[in-house]
Design an enzyme around this catalytic site. Sequence first.
Site, PDB file in Angstrom:
ATOM      1  N   ARG A 218       0.832  -1.215   0.000  1.00 38.10           N
ATOM      2  CA  ARG A 218       0.000   0.000   0.000  1.00 38.10           C
ATOM      3  C   ARG A 218       0.868   1.268   0.000  1.00 38.10           C
ATOM      4  NH1 ARG A 218      -0.736   4.618   3.630  1.00 38.10           N
ATOM      5  NH2 ARG A 218      -2.850   5.364   3.369  1.00 38.10           N
ATOM      6  N   VAL A 219       0.496   2.222  -0.802  1.00 36.99           N
ATOM      7  CA  VAL A 219       1.145   3.538  -0.815  1.00 36.99           C
ATOM      8  C   VAL A 219       0.072   4.576  -0.523  1.00 36.99           C
ATOM      9  CG1 VAL A 219       2.254   5.245  -2.324  1.00 36.99           C
ATOM     10  CG2 VAL A 219       2.991   2.861  -2.400  1.00 36.99           C
ATOM     11  N   GLY A 220       0.401   5.535   0.337  1.00 28.42           N
ATOM     12  CA  GLY A 220      -0.586   6.567   0.687  1.00 28.42           C
ATOM     13  C   GLY A 220      -0.401   7.841  -0.108  1.00 28.42           C
ATOM     14  N   ASP A 221      -0.848   8.928   0.469  1.00 33.75           N
ATOM     15  CA  ASP A 221      -0.791  10.235  -0.206  1.00 33.75           C
ATOM     16  C   ASP A 221       0.587  10.900  -0.098  1.00 33.75           C
ATOM     17  OD1 ASP A 221      -1.254  10.423   2.616  1.00 33.75           O
ATOM     18  OD2 ASP A 221      -1.590  12.563   2.352  1.00 33.75           O
ATOM     19  N   GLY A 242      -2.927  12.255   7.848  1.00 36.92           N
ATOM     20  CA  GLY A 242      -4.176  11.533   8.075  1.00 36.92           C
ATOM     21  C   GLY A 242      -4.383  10.473   7.023  1.00 36.92           C
ATOM     22  N   GLY A 244      -4.526   8.752   3.970  1.00 38.08           N
ATOM     23  CA  GLY A 244      -4.038   9.130   2.654  1.00 38.08           C
ATOM     24  C   GLY A 244      -5.037   8.915   1.539  1.00 38.08           C
TER      25      GLY A 244
HETATM   26  C1  SD4 Z   1      -0.749   7.832   4.842  1.00 38.50           C
HETATM   27  N1  SD4 Z   1      -1.067  10.170   5.217  1.00 38.50           N
HETATM   28  O1  SD4 Z   1       0.095   6.989   4.572  1.00 38.50           O
HETATM   29  C2  SD4 Z   1      -0.313   9.020   5.641  1.00 38.50           C
HETATM   30  C3  SD4 Z   1      -0.497   8.695   7.076  1.00 38.50           C
HETATM   31  C4  SD4 Z   1      -0.423   9.876   7.948  1.00 38.50           C
HETATM   32  O2  SD4 Z   1      -0.189  10.932   9.847  1.00 38.50           O
HETATM   33  O3  SD4 Z   1      -0.557  10.970   7.571  1.00 38.50           O
HETATM   34  N2  SD4 Z   1      -0.217   9.767   9.153  1.00 38.50           N
HETATM   35  O4  SD4 Z   1      -1.926   7.730   4.541  1.00 38.50           O
END
Ligand code: SD4
Length: 329
Positions: A218-221, A242, A244
């Site tokens: 998984r890759v987030g934002d 938060g 992503g």
């Molecule tokens: C994510 N935005 O991987 C990141 C997680 C995050 O504070 O922001 N944590 O979705």
Amino acid sequence: MKTRRNFIKLTALGSAAVLASSCLTSEKEYKEKINTSKKVIKPIVISTWNHGLAANKASWNILSKGGSSLDAVEAGVKVTESDPNNSSVGLGGLPDRDGFVTLDACIMNHENECGAVAFLQDIENPISVARKVMEETQHVLLVGEGAKQFAIEKGFKETNLLTENSKKAWEKWKERSKYQPIINSENHDTIGLLALDEKGNLSGACTTSGMAYKLHGRVGDSPIIGAGLFVDNEVGAACATGMGEAVIRIAGSAIVVELMRNGMSPNEACKEAVERVVKKHKDLSNLQVGFIALNKYGEKGGHSVYKGFNYAVHTKTQNEMIDAKFYKK
Ligand code: SD4
């Protein structure tokens, strides 16, 4: 005759014109709109969450000596990446559900140059690898094995990032989780950091180990330019923290910058972006998202879906945490 192809072309042209007139205010128009006599607060650095205080300090060391915002943002977030007690970024980050610490990061400068890495393992400072992608390749984003190979070629050391504490937390999670990734408050501690230097140039950096116990791969934002981070030196910069997936769905940071281009203050732009997140999700349970933003005047702002998000600010006269306004308690 109006063929289907012509119709599509015309429609596309029409949409482009609407876009150009409603969102993409030109630099000239933007400069006309802004009050050029306004005093600029610079240098300034802002960053997400409590760990932002220590990160800002490292950035400030550079900014206060007339250094560049790019050097400042890299040095700032490296502090958080190398802190083994921070369980959401770099060394000591909580692993995915299979026990692998996988890192996402990106960096962007005042010339819209950017670099990113995603799903990178065993490298303590992914932000510096992202900077090398920006400065030493023709690409923007490297992922996984390729990103690691690139890092090693550039002289980065392999390091085991899974600390004893994170390993223990993961083992405990496995007992009760049924192997289901869960998003909750412990997952929200990415560092996003924005700086405006003495020359008036903006840069930003964002780095994370992502959602704890996520699916492998998984890759987030956070490594996605326009989602986790966006900088436009004509206007301002923004970054996100938060969940992503929710940030990507609204192209979060790019939207915040475009809203500022259209005249909103950083606070107003972050609030509007949060409201878009809210509007696009039927179920808001555990859906925390926060944005921070900085404009060309050194004005700052932040907003989140839920109460509890804060950000650190450092200027010549201020060095403190600010509680962001929020949509919901
Ligand atoms: C994510 N935005 O991987 C990141 C997680 C995050 O504070 O922001 N944590 O979705």
